[in-house]
Every structure is written in C-alpha cells, then in structure tokens.
Design an enzyme around this catalytic site. Structure first.
Site, PDB file in Angstrom:
ATOM      1  CG  HIS A 224       1.277  -1.593 -31.792  1.00  0.00           C
ATOM      2  ND1 HIS A 224       1.712  -0.312 -32.105  1.00  0.00           N
ATOM      3  CD2 HIS A 224       2.361  -2.232 -31.265  1.00  0.00           C
ATOM      4  CE1 HIS A 224       2.985  -0.184 -31.780  1.00  0.00           C
ATOM      5  NE2 HIS A 224       3.403  -1.342 -31.272  1.00  0.00           N
TER       6      HIS A 224
ATOM      7  CB  CYS B  30       5.338  -4.298 -31.218  1.00  0.00           C
ATOM      8  SG  CYS B  30       4.872  -4.467 -29.480  1.00  0.00           S
TER       9      CYS B  30
END
Length: 403
Positions: free
Chosen positions: A327, A345
C-alpha cells in the site's frame, strides 16, 4: 427386447412342430405328435408369462432417506408405458420426461427434502407398479460460496476456494460432490484449511490461457453431522498473463515481472526487524484490491494504547488474510529502499502503489524473501502455495480441525 425374442422363439417352435407333425404323419407315430403339441403350448404359455411383467421403479416401496438430487426412473418390461404419475404428499405432480420409445420415464425436476412421493405406473400390457418413498430430512442445510467469481480472469497462482456456511464433518463427501474441469488437463488436489474452508490447487502454477470450470453439486448430499447441501453452485475462470512480484529484503526492493519480462523495480519498506513485526517470507496470492481503505491495528490485536493505529491508506492490495498489503505509505518514503518501518505490510510510494495495483490481478503471485520473519502460514487464506505439494497432494479429508 426380451419379449420380441420370445415371440420369435414361439413362431420358430410352432414351425418346427409343424415339420415334426408332417414327418411323424408319414411314419404313423401319433403319440410323438401329441408331445410336440404340448411343447408348443408350453412355450406359448411361457411367452405370455414373460410378457406380463410390471414396470420396474428405481426406488423400492417404503424407502426412506432417499437422495432428492437423484432422478427416479421407471422402466417398461413390456410394450411401453401408458401412464406414470409421481406426486408428493400435497398432491403436486412432479415434472417428468418420457423416452422417445415410450419405455423409460424419468423425473425432470429436483425433488425436495422431507417429502413423501408416490409413483403409479401402468404398462401398455395392463400391468401396474406402485411405490411410495420419503426423501432425506436434514437437521440442517448449508450452502457453499465459490471463488474466484464466474467469468473472471485470474493469475497463475489462483487457487479455488470453497467456503461452506457451516462446518463440514464428512469432508470426503463434500469433496466427492465437487468437479474441477480444466483445459488443458492439469494435476491438482483438495486441501482443507479448516472445517468450513476447502481449497483446490494445481501441483504447479497454472499455465496462462487455461480454462477452468468448477461444479459443486452439494444439493442432496449428506455432509455429516445431520447437515446436507442446500443448493448447488458453479463458477468458471480463465488464467491470464503470468504476473509475479519478488520482494527482497536484502535489497529493500520489489521487482514486478509479466510473462518473464521485468516491468518495474521499486524501493520498499518491510515490517520492522523484530520477531513480532517482520514480514513473513514465502509465496503470497494477490487478493482484494482497494483504492482506499482504513487500516486498523485492533483487527490483529494491537490496541491504540499500545502504539496501534487507525490510518486511511491509498491503493491497498491484499497479500494475506492476516492483514499484509502492498500500500501507499507516503510517510515512509524516506525509509523505502533503506530500512524497515511497518507492522508487516510492504510500504511503497503512492505512485508505485497505484501502478502496482493496476499491474496485478487476483491470483497473481508475490514472493517475499530474505526477511528475518518466518514463513507465511499455508493456512492463512492466501498462503496456499506454502504447503508443499508432497503434503497437499495427500489431502486431509480424513482429518478435522478445532475450528
């Protein structure tokens, strides 16, 4: 066909009897002529007895727990069926089909659970047959959701998902109700992630262009523990281009390839270099793609008072059920390519996050390597390829899990 042969036998027998009578008349042995006549008469009686057979019904009178997904069939043993009716306890007549030759009758609609049906069949020879039976009465029923969606184009790492609405006790029965058809043919197999979630995957990544059809015919199937299938389901999909990303903590970069050709290499920041937050190594399958979403640390047990967060992010592409995404992280651009800052992440710039999300599709592969983390669990939901084929191919239908 048997009656037809019997008639031919009767004619032949009569013809031979005539020859015998003629021959015996020449010799004057009348007692022999009487025996031949008796034999002919006996053959005719046998043929008549053979003709007078009632229709045959595929279920027996008094049968219980009959599978409602199976067709009921009535066969003529004579010259054909003149009338067949099948009604339930409310008087509703079941739709049916009669074969072109009039000798076979078949139900043309699915029967219901917990029903009593009565069949009355009459043959053209006047013989009749009747049977009453009841279908299964489930304690509960369940549906099954399939993925990917019908008519979708997916990546070479896409596995087929079957999510049942309630836990399945008889895993083998559930598997037996499912058919996976591929063109060209590939080697593949089932594996259960838990009692409600089943997967099917090939031994190796799919070849681009492969066509896949999935049929889950669970209606009428006893799935164990009193639970039966409620509704059949099906899907189909096509394997698209091979798109694979390789995220390497040794270089703090992620390279994206399409059909073997390098498209882009971008700097990244992985999960912090701790046993708790390091990004797991292994093979990930791309899942959902969200142009924007809220990331909330409480979803994986990190409270706000413990340094948690609730942050809106752009271009979040799912890599795991456990909350790992590629992201946009504009706040960590300075760290990207240099050191790790996230809670697991893969952080990239906003421009790279948008490009990545547009370049990949569901079922594409991301390989993470050289982090200090362990390997993504094969039971994660998007980590299927981390279960070795040597284990997967054995299956686990004979097991049950605690969840």
């Amino acid at each position: 066909m048997r009656v037809f042969r019997g008639r031919r036998g009767a004619v032949a027998g009569s013809f031979l009897a005539v020859l015998a009578i003629g021959s015996l008349a020449l010799t004057g042995c009348t007692i022999e002529r009487s025996d031949a006549q008796e034999q002919s008469s006996q053959q005719s009686t046998e043929v008549e007895a053979e003709e007078a057979q009632a229709p045959v019904i595929s279920v027996d009178d008094g049968d219980e727990d009959v599978d409602p997904s199976e067709s009921v069939i009535v066969k003529s043993m004579g010259d054909g069926l003149s009338k067949v009716t099948m009604t339930n306890e409310e008087g509703y007549e079941v739709e049916s089909e009669l074969s072109d030759d009039g000798r076979s009758w078949t139900t043309a609609e699915t029967l219901g659970y917990n029903r009593t049906y009565t069949i009355k069949a009459t043959d053209k020879n006047g013989e009749t047959a009747t049977a009453s039976f009841s279908t299964a009465t489930p304690a509960a029923t369940t549906n099954v959701a399939l993925s990917p969606l019908a008519d979708s184009v997916v990546g070479v790492g896409q596995t087929i998902g079957f999510r049942f609405g309630s836990p399945v006790k008889d895993r083998k029965a559930a598997q037996d109700a499912i058919t996976v058809t591929t063109s060209p043919k590939v080697e593949g197999g089932f594996y259960w992630l838990n009692n409600s979630e089943l997967r099917w995957r090939p031994a190796e990544y799919w070849e681009p262009g492969t066509e896949v059809t999935v049929e889950a015919d669970i209606y009428g199937k006893d799935l164990g523990g009193g639970v039966w299938g409620e509704t059949d389901n099906a899907t189909n999909f096509t394997i698209g281009d091979k798109v694979e990303a390789v995220a390497d903590d040794a270089t703090k970069t992620m390279s994206v390839y399409k059909n073997g050709e390098l498209l882009r290499t971008m700097p990244v920041s992985f999960g912090r270099d701790t046993s708790e937050w390091a990004t797991p190594n292994g093979t990930y399958i791309i899942g959902d793609r969200n142009e924007s979403m809220i990331m909330d640390s409480t979803t994986f047990g990190l409270g706000y008072e413990e340094g948690g967060y609730r942050t809106p992010v752009k271009y979040a592409t799912q890599m795991s059920y456990s909350g790992i995404y590629v992201h946009a992280a504009p706040w960590s651009v300075g760290a990207q390519g240099s050191y790790n800052t996230s809670h697991g992440c893969i952080n990239v710039s906003t421009e790279n996050a948008q490009w990545f999300q547009e370049a990949v599709k569901r079922g594409d592969i991301v390989t993470v390597k050289n982090t200090i983390g362990e390997t993504l669990s094969g039971y994660d939901g998007l980590g299927d390829w981390n279960i070795p084929w040597s284990e997967w191919s054995k299956g686990n239908a004979d097991q049950t899990s605690a969840w």
